[in-house]
Design an enzyme around this catalytic site. Structure first.
Site, PDB file in Angstrom:
ATOM      1  N   GLY A   1      23.727 -33.969  41.394  1.00 41.64           N
ATOM      2  CA  GLY A   1      24.872 -33.393  40.464  1.00 41.64           C
ATOM      3  C   GLY A   1      26.064 -33.708  41.088  1.00 41.64           C
ATOM      4  O   GLY A   1      26.366 -33.781  42.246  1.00 41.64           O
TER       5      GLY A   1
ATOM      6  N   GLU B   1      38.209  -6.208  54.986  1.00 39.07           N
ATOM      7  CA  GLU B   1      38.377  -7.306  54.119  1.00 39.07           C
ATOM      8  C   GLU B   1      37.135  -7.912  53.917  1.00 39.07           C
ATOM      9  O   GLU B   1      36.986  -9.191  54.042  1.00 39.07           O
ATOM     10  CB  GLU B   1      39.581  -7.982  54.191  1.00 39.07           C
ATOM     11  CG  GLU B   1      40.709  -7.384  53.957  1.00 39.07           C
ATOM     12  CD  GLU B   1      40.820  -7.002  52.586  1.00 39.07           C
ATOM     13  OE1 GLU B   1      40.196  -7.744  51.581  1.00 39.07           O
ATOM     14  OE2 GLU B   1      41.688  -5.824  52.487  1.00 39.07           O
TER      15      GLU B   1
END
Length: 691
Positions: free
Chosen positions: A503, A177
């Site tokens: 930001g 995975e």
């Protein structure tokens, strides 16, 4: 009688003692699994001796091939990949006597794998009993972290910590995975590279990496397969025309793949791309035994693991190969069920819930999810770059266009450089790329900031009217490891309209999204209320840029890109897409980077923040006309906007720091600057009084 019994006992003891030195007759992994491997009841639909499916056999053979270093498998669910991994572990432990390690994304995933998959396999595969005597007892050789066999060891680790990749010397490594691993493990790099380091020095190193994919452009498994020497898909021969092709999902407008009638899953067939005939799942299963894996370079792998080139000649294998396989190949899943799952997921996506469709894309099709996303297309950007209208500095025909009346600079801060994007702006938000400048060096050093000051305050750009223009305002990113250096530079140069910005990646309400005072700890000296830090609504700024890029005619809103910009600049500028992401506040649609470097886009975002900060969208026609006249009339190096036109002032937000407006002098431009907090003024007055 007693003598014969003693001889027999001695012979048995000798056989047991010498067994450790015996070398088994070499057996290919496909044959070994066919003979020994068993499917346990806890992890299989049917408990039985394993008969590998046709498409599984070449994967098994490639893992067992000592000439292949890495096998990557990008897959869907329900294709038996976990069984392949278990069979590989058993084969290398019992037959090859090689040390192994398996990483799962987390420690808890490792524990679950050991309990539900590995331990049942060690119990039910009889041939493992002879090399794992401690399988039935609580023993230091039989734990969740290690299985000690006779002649080899299997280490079991979680993949979150860099410590779990250290102190290992093995021949075979597995990453299961892989898409769920962190892309950078404790700042030390990609988990695939860390795992490969543990195999260095092995006589026959083997790395096996597999996963269902995730988001396109960010998926670790996708990047891994793209780096392989060849990517293989399983092909079958059409019973009607004998041409070979893979089983594909296709699409509504594609001349191949799954097709059905009137949303009825029972009518699903596979359309041959060669002869256009429809094939049933039963016909596929009948032809699958003669199937083979085919790569884009024309090479093939048969079910025995034999490699052939495009001319059919037997050749050696690639050093690193990748496979892609999805649910339609599995004989345990009907094609009708696949179509039914899709129709249900698609219906939910039509009303705004695309989570099930994304799951279908990843776990059934084995493909990365892109969905319906907003993005800036790289080729479109390059095609619209303008050749004759303007050029960047250093070119003979470099001129700032007549309608460009103000220069704004966005600066992105990195650990080894500063990047400055200079954008020109005119009436209605019309934009031009004027320059992109890189200053290399450590931002912790004064020389870098001296170079930035020289560029921002001394650079001159030739205007089409004959005058020279300077950069009017700058916004510098304070994110990263050099925030205090940015604050200090902005504090020292605030009268030159230098702003420290950061930001706000989600939850923003506007492009100009508030401000706050920050202290500066500059080289051991603290400056209280040192500078104003302005917050940028980055997603909204990118939305605005994306919408302006759709404008194709000159005038308000048009974004002009110079043909002199580098290919890397265009790649950075188009390096993000707007897509759904899960955050702590729920699922949001956010702009997400598809590549590591997007500095050109970030610089543009900061320039758009300056546009919002200066309130240029509300300037009147008279204001812009006065600016144009002033630009034509002024002396070089002194470009300033005209005096303000009267009009309503926007209300201050609660999180902004404001001061009472002072009467403007005749030469003062109608451009807001970072406000001076009252507390700072009072403190300065107090210090002067003490002196």
């Amino acid at each position: 009688m007693e003598v014969r019994d003693n001889r027999a006992a001695i012979a048995r003891a000798l056989r047991r003692g010498l067994a450790a030195f015996a070398v088994a007759e070499p057996t290919p992994m496909v044959n070994w699994t066919q003979k020994h491997f068993y499917l346990s009841a806890e992890s299989s639909y049917i408990e039985q001796r394993w008969d590998a499916w046709p498409f599984q056999r070449a994967i098994i053979a490639s893992i067992g091939n000592d000439d292949i270093f890495e096998v990557d498998v990008m897959k869907s669910a329900r294709v038996g990949y976990t069984k392949i991994i278990l069979a590989s572990i058993a084969y290398f432990a019992q037959h090859k006597k090689r040390n192994q390690v398996l990483w799962q994304p987390t420690d808890s995933a490792r524990d679950e794998f050991v309990k539900t998959e590995l331990e049942p396999m060690l119990r039910d595969v009889d041939v493992m009993h002879g090399i794992f005597p401690s399988r039935l007892s609580r023993h230091k050789d039989n734990t969740l972290l290690v299985k000690k066999f006779i002649g080899s060891m299997l280490h079991l680790r979680g993949g979150k910590s860099a410590d779990n990749y250290r102190r290992l010397s093995v021949s075979v490594g597995y990453l299961d995975e892989f898409s769920s691993f962190d892309s950078n493990i404790d700042g030390e790099g990609d988990p695939g590279k860390l795992a490969a380091k543990r195999l260095e020095g092995a006589t026959f190193p083997k790395l096996v990496i597999g996963s269902t994919p995730k988001i396109k452009g960010k998926c670790l498994m996708e990047k891994r397969t793209e780096g392989a020497d060849a990517l293989y898909e399983f092909h079958i021969r059409c019973p009607h025309c004998s041409e070979h092709h893979p089983i594909t999902w296709g699409g509504k407008d594609e001349p191949h793949g799954f097709k059905w009638i009137d949303r009825d899953p029972e009518t699903v067939r596979h359309l041959c791309p060669h002869c256009g005939t429809l094939q049933t799942q039963a016909e596929y299963l009948a032809a699958a035994e003669d199937g083979f894996w085919y790569a884009s370079d024309g090479s093939t792998i048969d079910s025995c693991g034999t490699f052939r080139n495009r001319h059919g000649h037997i050749v050696g294998p690639h050093r690193r190969i990748a496979f892609h396989v999805w649910t339609a190949y599995s004989p345990m899943v009907s094609w009708q069920q696949i179509v039914k799952e899709f129709l249900e997921a698609y219906a939910k996506a039509q009303i705004g819930d695309d989570q099930e469709l994304r799951t279908f894309w990843n776990t059934t099709l084995g493909r990365t999810w892109e969905g319906e996303v907003d993005k800036i297309e790289l080729d479109d950007l390059k095609n619209r770059a303008e050749i004759e209208s303007f050029a960047l500095p250093g070119k003979d025909d470099n001129l700032v266009p007549r309608r460009c009346l103000l220069l704004l600079a966005g600066c992105d801060t990195q650990d080894n450089r500063l990047e400055v994007g200079v954008w020109g702006i005119g009436k209605g938000g019309e934009l031009w790329t004027v320059d992109h400048h890189i200053i290399f060096g450590n931002p912790a050093e004064d020389e870098v900031w001296d170079s930035l000051a020289k560029y921002l305050f001394e650079s001159r750009f030739q205007h089409e009217c004959g005058q020279q223009m300077s950069i009017y305002a700058s916004a510098i990113d304070s994110g990263g490891h050099h925030a205090n250096a940015v604050y200090e530079f902005a504090r020292k140069n605030r009268r030159r309209r230098v702003f420290a910005v950061r930001g706000r990646p989600f939850g923003e309400k506007a492009i100009k999204d508030g401000a706050g005072l920050v202290d500066i700890d500059w080289r051991g000296k603290r400056v209280k209320q040192g500078v104003v830090l302005w917050h940028v609504g980055t997603n909204l700024a990118k939305d605005l840029l994306h919408s302006r890029l759709q404008i194709e005619t000159d005038g308000p809103g048009r974004v002009h890109l110079s043909n002199d910009l580098s290919d890397e600049w265009f790649r950075q500028f188009s390096g993000e897409v707007r897509e759904s992401r899960r955050t702590a506040a729920g699922t949001k649609t956010l702009w997400t980077a598809r590549r590591k470097r997007v500095e050109a886009l970030d610089c543009a975002v900061y320039a758009l923040w300056i546009e919002a900060h200066l309130n240029l969208a509300r300037k009147t026609d008279a204001w812009w006309e006065a600016l144009a006249r002033k630009l034509e009339a002024i002396e070089p190096d002194d470009t300033k906007p005209p005096d303000p036109a009267p009009g309503p002032q926007p209300k201050a937000r609660r999180d902004q720091v404001v001061t009472p407006k002072q009467p403007a002098k005749a030469a003062t431009p109608d451009v807001p600057v970072a406000p001076r907090p009252r507390a700072r003024v009072a403190r300065s007055t107090y210090l002067r009084a003490r002196r």
